[in-house]
Design a protein around this motif. Sequence first.
Motif, short mmCIF file in Angstrom:
data_model
loop_
_atom_site.label_atom_id
_atom_site.label_comp_id
_atom_site.label_asym_id
_atom_site.label_seq_id
_atom_site.Cartn_x
_atom_site.Cartn_y
_atom_site.Cartn_z
N ARG A 17 5.44 -9.24 16.21
CA ARG A 17 4.67 -7.99 16.21
C ARG A 17 4.17 -7.63 14.81
NH1 ARG A 17 8.45 -4.27 20.14
NH2 ARG A 17 7.52 -4.90 22.11
N LEU A 35 -2.85 -6.79 9.25
CA LEU A 35 -4.16 -6.78 8.60
C LEU A 35 -4.11 -7.44 7.21
CD1 LEU A 35 -5.17 -3.19 9.73
CD2 LEU A 35 -6.09 -5.33 10.62
N LEU A 36 -2.90 -7.71 6.73
CA LEU A 36 -2.76 -8.38 5.43
C LEU A 36 -2.12 -9.76 5.56
CD1 LEU A 36 -1.62 -5.50 3.05
CD2 LEU A 36 -3.90 -6.46 3.35
N GLU A 37 -2.04 -10.20 6.81
CA GLU A 37 -1.43 -11.49 7.14
C GLU A 37 -1.97 -12.59 6.22
OE1 GLU A 37 -2.84 -12.60 10.87
OE2 GLU A 37 -1.05 -13.72 11.44
N HIS A 38 -3.29 -12.59 6.03
CA HIS A 38 -3.95 -13.67 5.27
C HIS A 38 -3.56 -13.65 3.80
CE1 HIS A 38 -6.32 -10.02 5.09
NE2 HIS A 38 -6.93 -10.46 4.01
N GLU A 39 -2.98 -12.54 3.34
CA GLU A 39 -2.63 -12.46 1.92
C GLU A 39 -1.19 -12.92 1.68
OE1 GLU A 39 -3.96 -9.43 -0.44
OE2 GLU A 39 -5.72 -8.96 0.77
N LEU A 48 -0.68 -0.37 0.30
CA LEU A 48 -1.10 0.98 0.65
C LEU A 48 -1.01 1.12 2.16
CD1 LEU A 48 -4.32 2.11 -1.28
CD2 LEU A 48 -2.00 3.05 -1.47
N VAL A 49 -0.30 2.13 2.62
CA VAL A 49 -0.07 2.30 4.06
C VAL A 49 -0.94 3.44 4.60
CG1 VAL A 49 1.66 2.81 5.82
CG2 VAL A 49 2.30 1.48 3.79
N PHE A 53 -0.02 1.25 9.02
CA PHE A 53 -0.52 -0.10 8.79
C PHE A 53 -0.67 -0.35 7.29
CE2 PHE A 53 -1.43 0.62 13.11
CZ PHE A 53 -1.53 -0.62 13.72
N MET A 55 -2.70 -1.64 4.54
CA MET A 55 -4.13 -1.91 4.49
C MET A 55 -4.58 -2.68 3.26
SD MET A 55 -5.40 -0.78 7.30
CE MET A 55 -7.14 -0.84 6.96
N SER A 56 -3.89 -2.52 2.13
CA SER A 56 -4.24 -3.35 0.98
C SER A 56 -3.02 -3.60 0.12
CB SER A 56 -5.38 -2.74 0.16
OG SER A 56 -5.34 -1.35 0.17
N ARG B 154 -2.30 -5.10 20.97
CA ARG B 154 -0.89 -5.23 21.32
C ARG B 154 -0.61 -4.68 22.71
NH1 ARG B 154 4.13 -3.06 17.96
NH2 ARG B 154 5.19 -2.55 19.90
N ASN B 257 -11.74 -6.52 3.63
CA ASN B 257 -10.59 -7.16 4.27
C ASN B 257 -11.11 -7.94 5.49
OD1 ASN B 257 -8.42 -7.75 5.99
ND2 ASN B 257 -7.22 -6.01 5.27
N ARG B 259 -9.82 -9.96 7.62
CA ARG B 259 -9.00 -9.91 8.83
C ARG B 259 -9.26 -8.62 9.61
NH1 ARG B 259 -7.69 -11.77 12.85
NH2 ARG B 259 -5.73 -11.36 13.91
#
Lengths: 90, 375
Positions: A17, A35-39, A48-49, A53, A55-56, B154, B257, B259
Motif C-alpha cells: 500500500r 508519488l515519490l516511489e521513483h525517487e 513534504l506531506v 501523501f 509529495m516532494s 486503491r 513529479n 509519477r
Amino acid sequence: MCLGIPGEIVEIVDPVRQLAKVDVAGVCRNVNYGLLEHEGIGPGDWVLVHVGFAMSKIDEAEAERAMEGLRLMGQAFRDEMRAVVDSNIS
Amino acid sequence: MRFVDEYRDPAAARALVSRITELAGDDHFKLMEVCGGHTHTIYRHGIEHILPDAVELVHGPGCPVCVIPMGRIDDAITVAERPGVIFTCFGDMMRVPGSKGNLLAAKARGADVRFVYSPLDALRVAVENPAREVVFFAVGFETTAPSTAVTVLRARAEAVSNFTVFSNHVTIVPPMKAILDSPDLRLDGFLGPGHVSTVVGQRPYRFVPEIYRKPVVTAGFEPLDILQAIEMLLLQIREGRCCVENQYTRCVREEGNPRALEILAEVFELRPHFEWRGLGFISESALKLRGELAHFDAELRYSVPGVRVADPKACQCGEVLKGAIKPWECKVFGTACTPETPIGTCMVSSEGACAAYYNFGRLHRDVAVSMGATN
Ligand code: SF4
C-alpha cells in the motif's frame, strides 16, 4: 489542506500500500509515499506531506525552514496539525 | 522597515528590497501571486508595506476553497443529506457558504458530515462502515488531485464499493489564462505557485511568456522567497528577457513529479466546463473521474442537482480573485463578512485573500500608514 508539512520517514510499514510511518512535526502517522516511489524513499529521508501523501523529497535544512514558516502561520497550522493528529491511514 | 526584523535574515530582506526598489525605478509594476499560500505569507509578513510603491502585488485565484462556487456547495449538501451517506471533507470546506447555509449547518441538522485529513482517511471510513455510503468531497489544484487519484486506485484495487468521490479538482493553467485574457487587468508578471509546481513542473507556464509576453517566476513560501522572486521578475523585465524561471529550486523541478502526473492522467479527465467562483465558466479547467472509474464518481451515483446559483449580491469575491480589487475594497469586508460569518469564500480559508488580510494585513497596514511607509 494546501499546507505542505515537512516530515521525516521513520519506517516503511506497508510496501504494497506504499505506506510509511512519518514523523510529521512531532506526530507519527502513516503517510502514502507512492508519488515519490521513483525517487526511492527510506527511513531518514525528509518529505513534504500534503493530505497524507509525501509529495516532494526535501533536505533537512529545507524541512527546518518550512517548519519555521508554518509555526509563524499560527491558527491555520494548528488547525492542520489537529487534522493530522486525527488521521489514521492504513 | 519594522517588519523586516521578523524575517529569518533581515539583512538579506533589506538588500532584496533595495534591489527591487532600484530595479523598479519610477515605473509601476503589477505582479500577481497565483497561489493562496503566497497571499498568506505576503499579508502575514506585511510584504506589501516593505515594497516600494512602484511594485504592487495582486492576489490571484489560487486558493481552491475560494474558487468553489455556491452551486457546488449546495450539491455537496444535497448528497450529504441523503440517508445512509457519510460525507467526508477537509476541515476548510465545512464553513464555505452555499445558498442555504454550509456543511456545518447540514451536520447540525443531522447529516453525517465528518472532516478528514486525507482522502485515505475517507477511504478508511468506508472500509469501517460497509453498510454506509461514504462520499469524499475532493477539492484542490494539482497539489491534492494526485492524492485523490491514488485513493481511487486503491479503492478499485481493494474493491471498496461503498466509496465515491465528489470531484471538484481544478487545474492551475486555465484560470491564469482567463485572467490574462480579461480586458480589465494589466499585469506585468506572475509569481508562480510553489506546491502546485512540485507536481506540474515549469513547462505548463511557458505559454505565459511565449503567448502573453509576461514573465513567470515560481516562488517558495518564505518572505525571502517572495522578495527574491519579485527581484527575478523585475530583472527579467529590465533585461528585456521573458521566460519561466524557478526561484523555488529547493522543491520544484523543471519536469515536476512525473509519477503524480501519470496517476492524474490515469484517473482523471478534463471536464468540458467548470464554474469558478467569480470567474464564471472556464473550459477544460477541472477534473472528473474517467469513464472506467465511473462507479467511484459521486456525481454519477447520486443525482446531484447541479444547479447554478449566483453569488450573493454583496459579495465581490470575483473581483478579489481576479485581482481587480483589494479585499478591503469589498463593501462587506470586515462588517457583514468576517472569518466567523463569511459571506464569500475568500474569507473562509486562511489562504483566502480576505481572511489573510483580515487576520494580518490590517494590522500591518495600520502600522505602516502610521509610519508613513505606505501608499
Ligand atoms: S469580503 Fe467577503 S464577500 Fe467581500 S470579497 Fe471578501 S470574502 Fe467575498
